[in-house]
Design a protein around this motif. Structure first.
Motif, short mmCIF file in Angstrom:
data_model
loop_
_atom_site.label_atom_id
_atom_site.label_comp_id
_atom_site.label_asym_id
_atom_site.label_seq_id
_atom_site.Cartn_x
_atom_site.Cartn_y
_atom_site.Cartn_z
N ALA A 161 14.66 32.36 -22.25
CA ALA A 161 14.01 31.18 -22.84
C ALA A 161 14.72 29.87 -22.49
N PRO A 162 16.05 29.77 -22.53
CA PRO A 162 16.68 28.50 -22.18
C PRO A 162 16.39 28.07 -20.73
N ASN A 163 16.30 29.05 -19.83
CA ASN A 163 15.99 28.73 -18.44
C ASN A 163 14.56 28.20 -18.31
N LEU A 164 13.64 28.82 -19.04
CA LEU A 164 12.24 28.38 -19.04
C LEU A 164 12.11 26.99 -19.67
N ASP A 165 12.87 26.74 -20.73
CA ASP A 165 12.85 25.43 -21.37
C ASP A 165 13.34 24.36 -20.42
N ALA A 166 14.39 24.66 -19.64
CA ALA A 166 14.91 23.69 -18.68
C ALA A 166 13.86 23.36 -17.62
N ALA A 167 13.14 24.38 -17.14
CA ALA A 167 12.08 24.15 -16.16
C ALA A 167 10.97 23.31 -16.77
N ARG A 168 10.56 23.66 -17.99
CA ARG A 168 9.51 22.92 -18.69
C ARG A 168 9.90 21.45 -18.84
N GLY A 169 11.18 21.20 -19.12
CA GLY A 169 11.67 19.84 -19.27
C GLY A 169 11.54 19.01 -18.01
N LEU A 170 11.46 19.66 -16.86
CA LEU A 170 11.27 18.96 -15.58
C LEU A 170 9.79 18.86 -15.20
N GLY A 171 8.91 19.40 -16.04
CA GLY A 171 7.48 19.38 -15.74
C GLY A 171 7.03 20.57 -14.91
N ILE A 172 7.90 21.53 -14.71
CA ILE A 172 7.60 22.75 -13.95
C ILE A 172 6.93 23.75 -14.89
N THR A 173 5.96 24.49 -14.37
CA THR A 173 5.28 25.51 -15.16
C THR A 173 6.18 26.72 -15.35
N PRO A 174 6.55 27.05 -16.60
CA PRO A 174 7.37 28.24 -16.83
C PRO A 174 6.50 29.46 -17.12
N ILE A 175 6.88 30.59 -16.56
CA ILE A 175 6.20 31.86 -16.81
C ILE A 175 7.27 32.85 -17.25
N ALA A 176 7.12 33.36 -18.46
CA ALA A 176 8.12 34.29 -19.01
C ALA A 176 7.96 35.67 -18.39
N ALA A 177 9.03 36.16 -17.77
CA ALA A 177 9.04 37.52 -17.24
C ALA A 177 9.12 38.48 -18.41
N THR A 178 8.28 39.47 -18.37
CA THR A 178 8.23 40.47 -19.42
C THR A 178 8.50 41.83 -18.81
N GLY A 179 8.69 42.82 -19.66
CA GLY A 179 8.97 44.17 -19.18
C GLY A 179 7.84 44.78 -18.39
N ASP A 180 6.61 44.33 -18.66
CA ASP A 180 5.48 44.83 -17.88
C ASP A 180 5.19 43.83 -16.76
N LEU A 181 4.12 44.01 -16.05
CA LEU A 181 3.79 43.09 -14.96
C LEU A 181 2.82 42.00 -15.39
N GLY A 182 2.70 41.77 -16.69
CA GLY A 182 1.84 40.69 -17.16
C GLY A 182 2.24 39.34 -16.58
N TRP A 183 3.52 39.13 -16.40
CA TRP A 183 4.00 37.86 -15.83
C TRP A 183 3.48 37.71 -14.40
N ALA A 184 3.42 38.80 -13.65
CA ALA A 184 2.95 38.73 -12.26
C ALA A 184 1.45 38.41 -12.22
N ASP A 185 0.70 38.96 -13.18
CA ASP A 185 -0.72 38.63 -13.28
C ASP A 185 -0.91 37.15 -13.60
N ARG A 186 -0.05 36.63 -14.51
CA ARG A 186 -0.13 35.20 -14.84
C ARG A 186 0.23 34.36 -13.62
N LEU A 187 1.20 34.80 -12.84
CA LEU A 187 1.57 34.07 -11.63
C LEU A 187 0.44 34.14 -10.60
N ASP A 188 -0.20 35.30 -10.46
CA ASP A 188 -1.36 35.41 -9.58
C ASP A 188 -2.39 34.36 -9.92
N ALA A 189 -2.72 34.25 -11.21
CA ALA A 189 -3.73 33.29 -11.66
C ALA A 189 -3.26 31.86 -11.39
N TRP A 190 -2.01 31.57 -11.64
CA TRP A 190 -1.47 30.22 -11.42
C TRP A 190 -1.53 29.86 -9.94
#
Length: 176
Positions: free
Chosen positions: A143-172
């Motif tokens: 979360a702190p790494n994602l918050d730092a990215a968000r603070g720069l205006g970068i889209t953060p995607i939380a990596a999870t134990g499943d591949l849901g994060w990869a599906d979210r990245l596909d859509a992005w």
């Protein structure tokens, strides 16, 4: 790497609590991951011999979170980088063995570049060529790494134990 302290301790005969304490000591952690300390400093701080590269590979037990072919598909429409808080001596051989070095554009390892997440400088490198932050996404499990990215205006995607994060990245990637 939640199991790393136990595996490292068992492999080299160290106390698992001492390994955990060393890895959570902020001063040591920042110096070690930034490359200000040499790789052997970790093992010396535990008063154990430095494991061989093969022994380290067993201790690390790193495996990919995703198939490199899927990463290659993202590279068809976007630059793909790996930015990791890690030791290059530990991580680069693993990435090469799994073929990730062939499917990404750039690999930034904190021990080589000196930038340690969540310091925004670790993410600012993505913007150095003038790319607007809204056109950059990062995937991270902290979360702190994602918050730092968000603070720069970068889209953060939380990596999870499943591949849901990869599906979210596909859509992005399709929208961006």
């Amino acid at each position: 790497m939640p199991e790393f302290p136990s595996r490292a301790a068992a492999a080299v005969g160290a106390d698992p609590d001492a390994v955990r304490a060393l890895l959570t000591d902020d001063a040591f952690r920042r110096q070690y991951w930034s490359g200000d300390l040499p790789e052997h400093a970790f093992w010396h701080a535990l008063a154990v011999p430095v494991p061989s590269p093969d022994e380290r590979a067993v201790i690390l037990d790193l495996a990919p979170l995703i198939d490199p072919a899927r990463v290659a598909s993202w590279r068809e429409v976007a630059d793909v980088w790996i930015i990791s808080n890690h030791r290059h001596e530990w991580l680069l051989p693993v990435l090469a063995a799994w073929g990730f070095d062939a499917v990404v554009d750039r690999i930034e390892v904190s021990s080589l570049c000196g930038r340690v997440k969540p310091d925004p400088g670790a993410w600012e490198v993505l913007l150095e060529d003038g790319l607007p932050p809204a056109r950059v996404a990062v995937v991270d499990d902290q979360a702190p790494n994602l918050d730092a990215a968000r603070g720069l205006g970068i889209t953060p995607i939380a990596a999870t134990g499943d591949l849901g994060w990869a599906d979210r990245l596909d859509a992005w990637v399709r929208v961006a």
